[in-house]
Design an enzyme around this catalytic site. Structure first.
Site, PDB file in Angstrom:
ATOM      1  N   LYS A 190       0.997  -1.336   0.084  1.00  0.00           N
ATOM      2  CA  LYS A 190      -0.101   0.000  -0.033  1.00  0.00           C
ATOM      3  C   LYS A 190       0.957   1.255  -0.189  1.00  0.00           C
ATOM      4  O   LYS A 190       2.092   1.101   0.245  1.00  0.00           O
ATOM      5  CB  LYS A 190      -0.974  -0.020   1.312  1.00  0.00           C
ATOM      6  CG  LYS A 190      -0.116  -0.071   2.523  1.00  0.00           C
ATOM      7  CD  LYS A 190      -1.100  -0.190   3.702  1.00  0.00           C
ATOM      8  CE  LYS A 190      -0.120  -0.226   5.017  1.00  0.00           C
ATOM      9  NZ  LYS A 190      -0.773  -0.835   6.098  1.00  0.00           N
ATOM     10  N   TYR A 226      17.472  30.323   6.474  1.00  0.00           N
ATOM     11  CA  TYR A 226      16.160  31.305   7.002  1.00  0.00           C
ATOM     12  C   TYR A 226      16.522  31.585   8.528  1.00  0.00           C
ATOM     13  O   TYR A 226      16.977  30.678   9.186  1.00  0.00           O
ATOM     14  CB  TYR A 226      15.082  30.405   6.915  1.00  0.00           C
ATOM     15  CG  TYR A 226      14.343  30.580   5.514  1.00  0.00           C
ATOM     16  CD1 TYR A 226      14.056  31.696   5.081  1.00  0.00           C
ATOM     17  CD2 TYR A 226      14.384  29.130   4.604  1.00  0.00           C
ATOM     18  CE1 TYR A 226      13.520  31.693   3.501  1.00  0.00           C
ATOM     19  CE2 TYR A 226      13.911  29.397   3.401  1.00  0.00           C
ATOM     20  CZ  TYR A 226      13.640  30.359   2.787  1.00  0.00           C
ATOM     21  OH  TYR A 226      13.053  30.466   1.506  1.00  0.00           O
TER      22      TYR A 226
END
Ligand SMILES: *Cc1c(COP(=O)(O)O)cnc(C)c1O
Length: 394
Positions: free
Chosen positions: A35, A287
């Site tokens: 899956k 950042y």
């Protein structure tokens, strides 16, 4: 190509499949759980490899995933673990997918779609999920008799399997599993008392298989004249789940020790150095300048960011492998890029391969390492590797 990719050792997956089948034998057969794009490893690469390794069944989440699996593996049974959504019964029948079902409406939609497709009585197999303690999917044991009429003679539906999911197979004392199997035993007796027979008892994930539950599950199945089917996922991809609490090495189940020795990780996640720069003491990195160089440093820019699945919070507290050494992530991880400190790693140049999960030289970073550093489990580490990261077979 942007250098951020995943290498899939399909041969390792085949061997893992054969090894797990040998652990389950003679008590149980296996469904290969593929899956969620084979746990992020690529359904297209992994489903055929599992089948080459002997898998007779594949497990996927949805009808959509089932249709993709059917195109890759025309002759393998495909089980839809989360069942059909409304309106999907006809597609399940057309693509010969086998749904897990637990809601009356699912059985009703499947029955009318099977009749509309001209299915003969008892020709369309369904696996019925029983809720033995997880409170997620499944018919509650107290409500089981409400579904018996859906499998009455003349219905195109056949009760091929009875399925449940173990919610604590990774708990070393096995108590919850023991209780779930006892509830299941009781439900199976009531199913046969109602005159119904299911061929498969469909129970057990990787922790259950590795902890040695194939035998009790196989014995439970045999007592009811059924065959057992276990459903490993993570172990197929070569990762041994952690148990809680961990078994002492001397007393751990032999199947678990054998698995530690035999299973091979299937996935390696790589990127590359885009460029290297020298910065002076005081330079801020990334950042908000969450890292400031304390001395003259060499920094390498890496083509991987949080959009690829490298979790942003790992900035300043994890490392990647460069030239076989651990290079600390400095500053924030950006969407598409990150920066590592290579001051102490001589000779780093643009183009050098970087490993995020896997081995380089004598160093390894595992999915468990990522999981521990980000407060999650290897299953989530794998499935968050982003769709733009190319998966290639090696
Ligand atoms: C995902 C899943 C599995 C496989 O679990 P692993 O722990 O990865 O082996 C088995 N059964 C069901 C119902 C699942 O959803």
């Amino acid at each position: 190509m942007r250098p951020c990719w995943v290498e899939i050792r399909t041969r390792a997956l085949e061997e893992n499949m054969r090894f797990l089948a040998s652990l389950a034998a003679p008590h149980a057969e296996l469904l290969a759980m593929v899956k969620a794009n084979a746990y992020g490893h690529s359904l297209a690469l992994c489903a055929p490899a599992a089948v080459r390794g002997g898998a007779g069944w594949l497990g996927v989440t949805s009808v959509e995933e089932g249709i993709a699996a059917r195109a890759l593996c025309p002759d393998t049974r495909v089980l839809i673990m989360s069942g059909i959504a409304r309106g999907q019964a006809a597609a399940a029948i057309q693509f010969e997918l086998t749904p897990i079902a637990w809601e009356l409406w699912q059985l009703d939609e499947l029955e009318s779609a099977a009749r509309a497709a001209g299915a003969a009585p008892g020709s369309f197999p369904v696996h019925l999920e029983i809720d033995t303690g997880m409170s997620r999917q499944g018919v509650l044991p107290g409500e089981i008799s409400s579904i018996f009429s859906r499998f009455a003679p003349g219905s195109p539906l056949r009760l091929e399997g009875v399925m449940t999911h173990l919610y604590a197979a990774d708990e070393a004392d096995g108590q919850a599993t023991h209780e779930q199997l006892a509830r299941l035993d009781n439900v199976l007796s009531r199913i046969s008392a109602a005159g119904l027979f299911a061929e498969w008892l469909n129970v057990g994930n990787s922790p259950a298989l590795l902890a040695g539950q194939a035998q009790p599950i196989g014995e439970l199945a045999a007592r009811h004249g059924m065959k057992a089917l276990l459903r490993p996922g993570l172990a197929l991809f070569g990762v041994v789940p952690e148990f809680d609490p961990a078994f002492d090495v001397e007393v751990e189940p032999p199947s678990l020790s054998r698995a530690r020795a035999a299973l091979k990780p299937v996935l390696t996640w790589k990127s590359a150095v885009v460029g290297v720069r020298s910065v002076p003491a005081g330079a801020s990195v990334g950042y908000n300048g969450t890292f400031v160089a304390t001395e003259p440093m060499r920094l390498a820019l890496i083509a991987v960011g949080y959009a690829d699945g490298l979790v942003r919070s790992l900035g300043n507290r994890f490392h990647l492998l460069v030239r076989g050494q651990r290079a600390p992530l400095v500053g924030r991880v950006s969407m598409d890029q990150s920066v590592v400190d290579v001051t102490d790693i001589p000779g780093v140049v643009a183009g050098d391969e970087v490993v995020l999960i896997g081995k380089q030289g004598d160093e390894t970073i595992s999915s468990h390492d990522h999981a521990r550093a980000t407060g999650t489990i290897p299953w989530e580490v794998f499935t968050r590797i982003g769709p733009r990261v190319a998966r290639t077979a090696v």
